[in-house]
Design an enzyme around this catalytic site. Structure first.
Site, mmCIF file in Angstrom:
data_model
loop_
_atom_site.group_PDB
_atom_site.id
_atom_site.type_symbol
_atom_site.label_atom_id
_atom_site.label_comp_id
_atom_site.label_asym_id
_atom_site.label_seq_id
_atom_site.Cartn_x
_atom_site.Cartn_y
_atom_site.Cartn_z
ATOM 1 N N LYS A 101 29.369 55.988 62.712
ATOM 2 C CA LYS A 101 29.424 54.848 63.627
ATOM 3 C C LYS A 101 28.001 54.430 63.966
ATOM 4 O O LYS A 101 27.182 55.256 64.381
ATOM 5 C CB LYS A 101 30.168 55.290 64.885
ATOM 6 C CG LYS A 101 30.850 54.202 65.663
ATOM 7 C CD LYS A 101 31.714 54.872 66.747
ATOM 8 C CE LYS A 101 32.403 53.893 67.628
ATOM 9 N NZ LYS A 101 33.094 54.594 68.733
HETATM 10 O O1 G3P Z 1 35.597 52.877 71.394
HETATM 11 C C1 G3P Z 1 34.774 52.331 72.377
HETATM 12 C C2 G3P Z 1 35.404 52.569 73.711
HETATM 13 O O2 G3P Z 1 35.419 53.910 73.976
HETATM 14 C C3 G3P Z 1 34.791 51.859 74.840
HETATM 15 O O3 G3P Z 1 35.759 51.870 75.848
HETATM 16 O O4 G3P Z 1 36.626 51.694 78.121
HETATM 17 O O5 G3P Z 1 34.292 52.545 77.721
HETATM 18 O O6 G3P Z 1 34.822 50.139 77.403
HETATM 19 P P1 G3P Z 1 35.357 51.539 77.343
#
Ligand code: G3P
Length: 217
Positions: free
Chosen positions: A83
């Site tokens: 990634k």
């Molecule tokens: O895969 C990316 C994700 O983990 C981000 O999620 O909820 O931290 O915006 P969030």
């Protein structure tokens, strides 16, 4: 639509995997921090459990160092997806690593133009962040829809991996639009089953069954 689980919590992954709900896993530096585990050790454990793609994120910001980190992460297991962030250095790393036959997930995508660049750099997956766009009063789902249209217009093979998924409704919307994959925290995947009429209906069946005085076993 494929389900990836957005966590580095191995027992949580194992629980959903046993139900056939896990086609892959995504992690990031914040999720590694949350797990309290060593990145190489926990990623190896996840790869042994889940045969599908397991995203492990580089933390360098310069292309050559990203490539070196990506190769080290990819050596953990066959199913590692490296990634990289959506920067010019990240795209350079994407180009090199995908050219070596490795799966690459380009993350932190917030615009259709960024998604076009990632596809042209050979990304296996593009990760548009739905929830973080919603957080700033923009429309995360509109981005998924725009990328779907653009990728279909030109036949790009890069898969849309909808990320930053916060609600079960986000998953429904992604499925309707035709995102290839959603990655969601275990709690959001579990929330998909909830419906008050299911609970109410089951309660009534149990009450009526008790009144019959019968047993099946
Ligand atoms: O895969 C990316 C994700 O983990 C981000 O999620 O909820 O931290 O915006 P969030």
């Amino acid at each position: 639509m494929k389900f990836f689980v957005d966590t580095a919590d191995v027992p949580a992954i194992a629980e959903l995997h046993a139900l056939g709900m896990v086609d892959g896993v995504t992690t990031n530096p914040s999720l590694i921090l949350k797990s309290g585990r060593d990145i190489l050790e926990v990623t190896r454990e996840i790869c042994a459990l889940v045969p599908g793609p397991v995203s492990a994120e580089v933390v360098a910001t310069e292309a050559d160092a990203m490539i070196a980190e990506g190769r080290k992460l990819a050596a953990i297991a066959e199913n590692i997806t490296v990634k990289v962030p959506l920067t010019w250095d990240g795209l350079k790393a994407c180009k090199v690593l995908s050219g070596e036959g490795r799966m690459v997930n380009v993350t932190l995508c917030f615009s259709a133009n960024q998604a076009i660049l990632a596809a042209k750099a050979g990304a296996t997956f593009i990760s548009p962040f739905v929830g973080r766009l919603d957080d700033i009063n923009m429309d995360g789902m509109e981005l998924i829809s725009d990328i779907r249209t653009i990728y279909d217009n030109y036949g790009y093979s890069t898969q849309i991996l909808a990320a930053s998924i916060r609600t079960a409704n986000h998953i429904t919307q992604c499925a309707l639009i035709g995102a290839d994959v959603v990655t969601a925290p275990p709690a959001v995947i579990k929330a998909m089953i909830s419906h008050p009429l299911t609970d109410k209906g089951l309660e009534q069946f149990m009450k009526d069954w008790a009144k019959t005085g019968q047993k099946i076993l």
